[in-house]
Design a protein around this motif. Structure first.
Motif, PDB file in Angstrom:
ATOM      1  N   UNK A 278      -5.312   6.247   3.509  1.00 46.08           N
ATOM      2  CA  UNK A 278      -4.946   7.597   3.065  1.00 46.08           C
ATOM      3  C   UNK A 278      -3.526   7.939   3.501  1.00 46.08           C
ATOM      4  N   UNK A 279      -2.909   8.870   2.783  1.00 44.89           N
ATOM      5  CA  UNK A 279      -1.574   9.340   3.149  1.00 44.89           C
ATOM      6  C   UNK A 279      -0.530   8.277   2.893  1.00 44.89           C
ATOM      7  N   UNK A 280       0.493   8.255   3.732  1.00 42.52           N
ATOM      8  CA  UNK A 280       1.529   7.244   3.612  1.00 42.52           C
ATOM      9  C   UNK A 280       2.640   7.575   2.648  1.00 42.52           C
ATOM     10  N   UNK A 281       2.696   8.815   2.189  1.00 43.98           N
ATOM     11  CA  UNK A 281       3.700   9.171   1.190  1.00 43.98           C
ATOM     12  C   UNK A 281       5.112   9.157   1.764  1.00 43.98           C
ATOM     13  N   UNK A 282       5.309   9.707   2.959  1.00 46.66           N
ATOM     14  CA  UNK A 282       6.634   9.691   3.588  1.00 46.66           C
ATOM     15  C   UNK A 282       7.041   8.254   3.911  1.00 46.66           C
ATOM     16  N   UNK A 283       6.086   7.450   4.376  1.00 52.87           N
ATOM     17  CA  UNK A 283       6.374   6.062   4.721  1.00 52.87           C
ATOM     18  C   UNK A 283       6.744   5.257   3.469  1.00 52.87           C
ATOM     19  N   UNK A 284       5.973   5.437   2.403  1.00 51.35           N
ATOM     20  CA  UNK A 284       6.286   4.752   1.150  1.00 51.35           C
ATOM     21  C   UNK A 284       7.624   5.179   0.589  1.00 51.35           C
TER      22      UNK A 284
ATOM     23  N   UNK B 190       0.614  -3.816   3.255  1.00 55.27           N
ATOM     24  CA  UNK B 190       0.333  -2.434   2.853  1.00 55.27           C
ATOM     25  C   UNK B 190      -0.636  -2.294   1.692  1.00 55.27           C
ATOM     26  N   UNK B 191      -1.300  -3.346   1.276  1.00 51.12           N
ATOM     27  CA  UNK B 191      -2.164  -3.277   0.086  1.00 51.12           C
ATOM     28  C   UNK B 191      -3.245  -2.202   0.191  1.00 51.12           C
ATOM     29  N   UNK B 192      -3.651  -1.842   1.399  1.00 51.69           N
ATOM     30  CA  UNK B 192      -4.689  -0.818   1.560  1.00 51.69           C
ATOM     31  C   UNK B 192      -4.160   0.579   1.273  1.00 51.69           C
ATOM     32  N   UNK B 193      -2.850   0.757   1.273  1.00 53.15           N
ATOM     33  CA  UNK B 193      -2.269   2.083   1.072  1.00 53.15           C
ATOM     34  C   UNK B 193      -1.394   2.070  -0.174  1.00 53.15           C
ATOM     35  N   UNK B 194      -1.845   2.763  -1.201  1.00 47.55           N
ATOM     36  CA  UNK B 194      -1.167   2.768  -2.495  1.00 47.55           C
ATOM     37  C   UNK B 194       0.268   3.274  -2.406  1.00 47.55           C
TER      38      UNK B 194
ATOM     39  N   UNK C  16       2.480   0.682  -0.601  1.00 52.88           N
ATOM     40  CA  UNK C  16       2.651  -0.479  -1.474  1.00 52.88           C
ATOM     41  C   UNK C  16       3.650  -0.184  -2.581  1.00 52.88           C
ATOM     42  N   UNK C  17       3.534   1.004  -3.148  1.00 52.56           N
ATOM     43  CA  UNK C  17       4.436   1.431  -4.212  1.00 52.56           C
ATOM     44  C   UNK C  17       5.881   1.442  -3.726  1.00 52.56           C
ATOM     45  N   UNK C  18       6.125   2.068  -2.579  1.00 55.97           N
ATOM     46  CA  UNK C  18       7.477   2.145  -2.038  1.00 55.97           C
ATOM     47  C   UNK C  18       8.024   0.787  -1.645  1.00 55.97           C
ATOM     48  N   UNK C  19       7.184  -0.049  -1.025  1.00 57.31           N
ATOM     49  CA  UNK C  19       7.626  -1.382  -0.611  1.00 57.31           C
ATOM     50  C   UNK C  19       7.964  -2.244  -1.824  1.00 57.31           C
ATOM     51  N   UNK C  20       7.146  -2.162  -2.871  1.00 55.45           N
ATOM     52  CA  UNK C  20       7.399  -2.963  -4.070  1.00 55.45           C
ATOM     53  C   UNK C  20       8.715  -2.563  -4.733  1.00 55.45           C
ATOM     54  N   UNK C  21       8.929  -1.269  -4.917  1.00 57.98           N
ATOM     55  CA  UNK C  21      10.173  -0.839  -5.549  1.00 57.98           C
ATOM     56  C   UNK C  21      11.381  -1.154  -4.673  1.00 57.98           C
ATOM     57  N   UNK C  22      11.228  -1.003  -3.360  1.00 58.06           N
ATOM     58  CA  UNK C  22      12.321  -1.343  -2.446  1.00 58.06           C
ATOM     59  C   UNK C  22      12.677  -2.815  -2.519  1.00 58.06           C
ATOM     60  N   UNK C  23      11.658  -3.683  -2.525  1.00 52.35           N
ATOM     61  CA  UNK C  23      11.900  -5.119  -2.635  1.00 52.35           C
ATOM     62  C   UNK C  23      12.561  -5.441  -3.968  1.00 52.35           C
ATOM     63  N   UNK C  24      12.086  -4.816  -5.029  1.00 50.16           N
ATOM     64  CA  UNK C  24      12.690  -5.050  -6.340  1.00 50.16           C
ATOM     65  C   UNK C  24      14.176  -4.728  -6.353  1.00 50.16           C
ATOM     66  N   UNK C  25      14.553  -3.636  -5.707  1.00 45.06           N
ATOM     67  CA  UNK C  25      15.958  -3.245  -5.672  1.00 45.06           C
ATOM     68  C   UNK C  25      16.799  -4.171  -4.804  1.00 45.06           C
ATOM     69  N   UNK C  26      16.291  -4.560  -3.644  1.00 38.73           N
ATOM     70  CA  UNK C  26      17.104  -5.394  -2.753  1.00 38.73           C
ATOM     71  C   UNK C  26      17.159  -6.853  -3.203  1.00 38.73           C
ATOM     72  N   UNK C  27      16.168  -7.295  -3.970  1.00 40.87           N
ATOM     73  CA  UNK C  27      16.151  -8.674  -4.463  1.00 40.87           C
ATOM     74  C   UNK C  27      16.502  -8.742  -5.947  1.00 40.87           C
ATOM     75  N   UNK C  28      17.104  -7.695  -6.483  1.00 44.91           N
ATOM     76  CA  UNK C  28      17.406  -7.620  -7.911  1.00 44.91           C
ATOM     77  C   UNK C  28      18.284  -8.793  -8.366  1.00 44.91           C
ATOM     78  N   UNK C  29      17.824  -9.448  -9.428  1.00 47.66           N
ATOM     79  CA  UNK C  29      18.591 -10.521 -10.038  1.00 47.66           C
ATOM     80  C   UNK C  29      18.607 -11.831  -9.275  1.00 47.66           C
ATOM     81  N   UNK C  30      17.802 -11.970  -8.231  1.00 52.43           N
ATOM     82  CA  UNK C  30      17.815 -13.195  -7.430  1.00 52.43           C
ATOM     83  C   UNK C  30      16.904 -14.281  -7.976  1.00 52.43           C
ATOM     84  N   UNK C  31      15.935 -13.923  -8.789  1.00 51.33           N
ATOM     85  CA  UNK C  31      14.920 -14.859  -9.306  1.00 51.33           C
ATOM     86  C   UNK C  31      14.200 -15.570  -8.170  1.00 51.33           C
ATOM     87  N   UNK C  32      14.033 -14.890  -7.046  1.00 47.45           N
ATOM     88  CA  UNK C  32      13.340 -15.463  -5.883  1.00 47.45           C
ATOM     89  C   UNK C  32      11.839 -15.497  -6.190  1.00 47.45           C
ATOM     90  N   UNK C  33      11.315 -16.701  -6.432  1.00 47.34           N
ATOM     91  CA  UNK C  33       9.919 -16.838  -6.843  1.00 47.34           C
ATOM     92  C   UNK C  33       8.940 -16.504  -5.725  1.00 47.34           C
TER      93      UNK C  33
END
Length: 136
Positions: free
Chosen positions: A37-43, A78-82, A85-102
């Motif tokens: 539950x929660x995690x909005x500020x953290x995400x 963070x899979x237990x906290x939506x 997970x949402x914030x981490x995924x978008x953050x990773x997408x931005x920092x790894x943008x265009x790298x094609x890191x499989x």
């Protein structure tokens, strides 16, 4: 609202962790679990890190890589906290943008197949960011 700090402080890459410290989730460990539950500020703070370090103008390659690893650690735990997970995924997408890191793409795919529409959508967007412009 916390993610907006990433836009406000986009040119403060060196101070990002200090600026976001009050909002960042605790460092994951084997003895602690992420609450469901929660995690909005953290995400939001994880997404803000991606906004700050995703820019090639505002962050060095080494700082982007360091931030990507930090965000991947939170993505894996963070899979237990939506919201986180949402914030981490978008953050990773931005920092790894265009790298094609499989390795990053595979970690995002693990989130994509969970039973979470919100986190899954973020994972799908992030996969697109990681692969953008690479022909993959």
């Amino acid at each position: 609202a916390t993610s907006s700090l990433g836009v406000v402080h986009a040119s403060h890459g060196a101070e990002a962790m200090r600026l976001l410290e009050p909002y960042l989730p605790m460092e994951p460990s084997e003895n602690t679990s992420v609450p469901s539950e929660g995690g909005f500020a953290e995400g939001g703070s994880l997404y803000a890190l991606g906004l700050i370090h995703g820019s090639h103008a505002g962050s060095s390659a080494s700082k982007r890589q360091e931030t990507t690893e930090f965000l991947r650690t939170h993505l894996r735990t963070s899979h237990a906290n939506e919201a986180q997970s949402h914030g981490a995924a978008l953050g990773v997408g931005l920092t790894a943008m265009g790298t094609a890191d499989l390795a990053v793409v595979n970690e995002l795919k693990e989130l994509l197949v969970t039973d979470s529409a919100v986190a899954g959508e973020a994972a799908g967007i992030a996969i697109g960011m990681v692969l953008v412009g690479t022909g993959a």
